[in-house]
Scaffold this active site. Sequence first.
Site, PDB file in Angstrom:
ATOM      1  N   SER A  25     -10.407  -0.089   6.734  1.00 55.20           N
ATOM      2  CA  SER A  25      -9.752   0.030   5.425  1.00 55.20           C
ATOM      3  C   SER A  25      -9.083  -1.229   4.883  1.00 55.20           C
ATOM      4  CB  SER A  25      -8.712   1.154   5.461  1.00 55.20           C
ATOM      5  OG  SER A  25      -9.355   2.403   5.455  1.00 55.20           O
ATOM      6  N   SER A  32      -9.968   2.235   2.587  1.00 55.89           N
ATOM      7  CA  SER A  32      -9.048   2.975   1.773  1.00 55.89           C
ATOM      8  C   SER A  32      -8.011   2.139   1.027  1.00 55.89           C
ATOM      9  CB  SER A  32      -8.301   3.974   2.665  1.00 55.89           C
ATOM     10  OG  SER A  32      -7.449   3.281   3.569  1.00 55.89           O
ATOM     11  N   LYS A  92       0.860  -1.188   0.000  1.00 55.88           N
ATOM     12  CA  LYS A  92       0.000   0.000   0.000  1.00 55.88           C
ATOM     13  C   LYS A  92       0.900   1.242   0.000  1.00 55.88           C
ATOM     14  CE  LYS A  92      -3.942   2.111   2.453  1.00 55.88           C
ATOM     15  NZ  LYS A  92      -4.900   1.991   3.575  1.00 55.88           N
TER      16      LYS A  92
END
Lengths: 507, 494, 104
Positions: free
Chosen positions: B175, B151, B76
């Site tokens: 998330s 997210s 990420k």
Amino acid sequence: MEWEVVIGLETHTQLKTNTKIFSGASIKYGAEPNTQADEVSIALPGVLPVLNKKAVECAIKFGLAINAEIPPRSVFARKNYFYPDLPKGYQISQYELPIVGKGKLTIQIGEQEKTINITRAHLEEDAGKSVHGAIEGMSGIDLNRAGTPLLEIVTEPDMRSAAEAVAYAKKLHELVQWIDICDGNMQEGSFRCDVNVSVRPKGSEKLGTRREIKNLNSFKFMTQAIEYETRWQIETLEDGGKIEQATVLFNPDTGETKAMRSKEEANDYRYFPDPDLLPLEITESYIANVKTGMPQLPEAMKTELEQRYGLSSYDSSTLTNSIAKAIYFKEVADELYELCNSSDYSAKDCAKIANSWISGEFSTALNSRDIPILKFGLSAKWLASLLIRILDGTISRSGAKAIWPGMLAVADAKREAHLKGQDIPEEKQEFSVDKLIEKAGLKQVSDSGAIEVIIDEVLAANAAMVAEYKSGKEKAFNGLVGQCMKASKGKANPAQVNEILKKKLAN
Amino acid sequence: MINSSLKQLSQMLAKKEISSVELTQTFLSRINQFNPSINAFITLDEAKTLTQAKAADVRIAAGKAEALTGIPFAQKDIFCAKGWQTTCGSKMLANFIAPYDAHVISQFDAAGAVNLGKTNMDEFAMGSSNETSYFGGVKNPWDFERVPGGSSGGSAAAVAARLCAAATGTDTGGSIRQPASLCGFTGLKPTYGLVSRYGMIAFASSLDQAGPMAKSAEDCSMMLNVMAGFDERDSTSLNRPKEDYTRGLVSMQGDKPLKGLRIGLPKEYFAEGLDAGVAKVVQDAIAEYKKLGAEIIDISLPNSKLSIPVYYVLAPAEASSNLSRYDGVRYGHRAEKYTDLMDMYCKSRAEGFGAEVKRRILIGTYVLSAGYYDAYYLKAQQIRRLIADDFVQAFKKCDIIMGPTAPSTAFKAGEKADDPVAMYLQDVYTIATNLAGLPGMSIPAGFSNGLPVGLQLMGNYFDEARMLDIAHAYQQVTDWHVRMPELKIPEVAA
Amino acid sequence: MALNITDIKSIAHLARIEINEQEAATTLTKLSGILGLIEQMQAVDTKDITPMSHSQNVVQRLREDVVTQTNQREEFQKIAPILGNGSGLPAVQDGLYLVPQVIE
């Protein structure tokens, strides 16, 4: 109307650590810009703070030294505001729960003692530095100082004059050096005072609106700034004006204080507990552990000065008003006692003469130089080697005073060489006091035969004074002693002069 | 091969059936093929990736391989990786080349894993659909018209589309788990403090936690072995003995491996607001657990309905402060035109942050401001304790809590983009565990109208190993976790 | 605690985010919606409840006072922003970060 000034101090004390409060970057003074600004200091995305153990210990030491409450739990909070020298956009400080609670510090004003209440002391990080003027219209930011550990020490508004404020600041300055948590270097910003000043009609209980004088880094400036600010506030009020709360800066060139460009809005720091740091727990045993590593504190020292050295309460509190001076006194008295161990003098005799010299000649020299005692550069051993010669009658006190400037010159040279990082030249070393006495021909005449000759001459030349004395005017005796001393060029042992003179006059 | 488990890949590499370079190239070519349409990655750097793969092959040849050596992972873009562009999905950091490694990145590097690239995400992890990313939305591989969740939307799409062996994510309010539910894979948010946050760009410091996003519980357990562990640079990192999270998996065999397990079902998680199709899938999964020997207990988390209000005070408050460092002074975006310092600050930040991030900064600034602190921030912290206490009570009655991960399946892009409150409700079931600091998981449990549905598992503090076992037991008897979306090869634009 | 446009502007200023009239109006609508959501908290009685800042009941760890960081100025200043106003130059000089004149 009679006015009263009310003063409170906030002192930022830079703690004597190797590294920053929240990261392992060095805090050595004077490094090239941003070479000590690590990833935490420049607040890169993702970095986190971890608390420096030494900084915590320093704070606890301070708490112990002012007899303060040290709560079992304290909390770090974020103080949010934007400024280019504040890389995170917040300063990590302590807000609701500081590491050190209420404490006290006693200062000496003339012969009066006064206790100043300390509200709190909290740990926080310093900001960086803005460098102006290198480039037109630009400021340069150096973050080497960002994250340097500070202990902010806050007093109650307990002081009523510039003299009291400076006495407090000096006492605090000495204390933090004595307990070894701060190097006390004011030029380098290790000890900076913000002074809150307000005035009110004498007798009024209500506090006036205060203005805060920021960043005073010398005691001289502090006096000037407070005195100017007080006058200004009184004049403003007497002219029918109003004092607006403001932050002011002192300009040493003009001797005036001036409000900083007014802030566009009232600050709203939005304090909240820093989620990156956990509550700091201080256990009793941890405190006890820190305590064992601490030097003797002023109160205990005062008792010792009275009991072991036989000083009066007044002398002991004058001495402990400066811890460093008290320590120096003890060193000199002990050295002196050691030097005369085989003779007839007691420890208390030694203490008496050491105190008298340190409170007298030594303090005068110290004050005229405006430097801390720890940096004075005159060893206790050397001073003791001078005092022993007064004690054993080799020289008179006035003889010792004649040598004194030479010794001070050595101390001055030593300091200067130290500042420049040079070695001290041999001719400036602490030389033998005895040789100096001999060289200056100051050795006292204690040979009673020689003294008798001098006295006989004086008596013959001052028949009028002799007659006066004999008719009952005791004072004339002192005049005759003076004449004898003068005739011996100060070298005659005054005690012997007294004795022989008395005998001769009785005849 | 793209659908193989980490264990299988590890074995293939060990047996030299395939090299790390070959495996990496397989994924890189899938990325080249599908990423232009899915937009799962923000940054790719084939040269760096292949250098790591070559190094892994050398290490394997030297017989010094660990479980994850040579396996390509997507990271990420919230983790700083030295020399990699690290944007956090923001224009503010669009040109930020991280000069240091996050703890998570160092851990994967030390294990010999290969970094395939940095995945797309909602800007500063603020969002539930990946639509707040400065680098554009991400397609849900099951339906390109729909969002992958957020997210960690890029990591989610990459795992679901098999563009990587597995990926990392972070979870502040859901998330990892919500996108795991919307894209049909396994995601775990560990106990707060288990994985170091050092180098992970902060959103809400007291809630943020990194975790694995992978096909199965077994894969997650292998990744957690690498990610978890004490880090002295993070004051909130917990100093606990190292655990092997795979240790119990093997016992999840036989007829009733979960005999005696008490599963708590909070009634609040099955009330109004839950999509009927999702509810059906979750109930079926619970039924499956019964078959595995578990006992079902009704519980209540009475304060959980307050999770969203509490979260939308605490997270923005922390974020407003965390994001103050983006001032255009030392790195990141600085406005091109400005008149003075104030103007430089205000323009740089107005230009560098997107609308949702600005909104949250403003809420956070407001709730902390003078006069409002007690009514908002302090109150939220008090209710946070009530929410955490609910779990303490619940875990006296049960061993694990289950329920839906998200209230619905993946929604269409744009559907909620203009209504922050509707978007925030996506995390209604996941936020409570962040507030309490508890571990939470989402595992694929079936489909509703052709879209994946996740089952949420919530465990007690440090119960990750047990949770992974429980998830693994289910994955031994179901195959939802190995289902793959059929990807349309896009027309190559001229 | 209803917000108005002036509040939005002052919050935005406190947060150092430039905001124009139109943005302020949109923001007002959205923030009011969010605050409406948050307002649910006020119905809860939280008397005597200790606020929870951290999920784990652990205390701060202390770091030894040892220098572990070296000078990385060059590395860190490679990523400095562009000075702006048409200069095209990085916002660093002689090791200092450059900002518009700070007025005291």
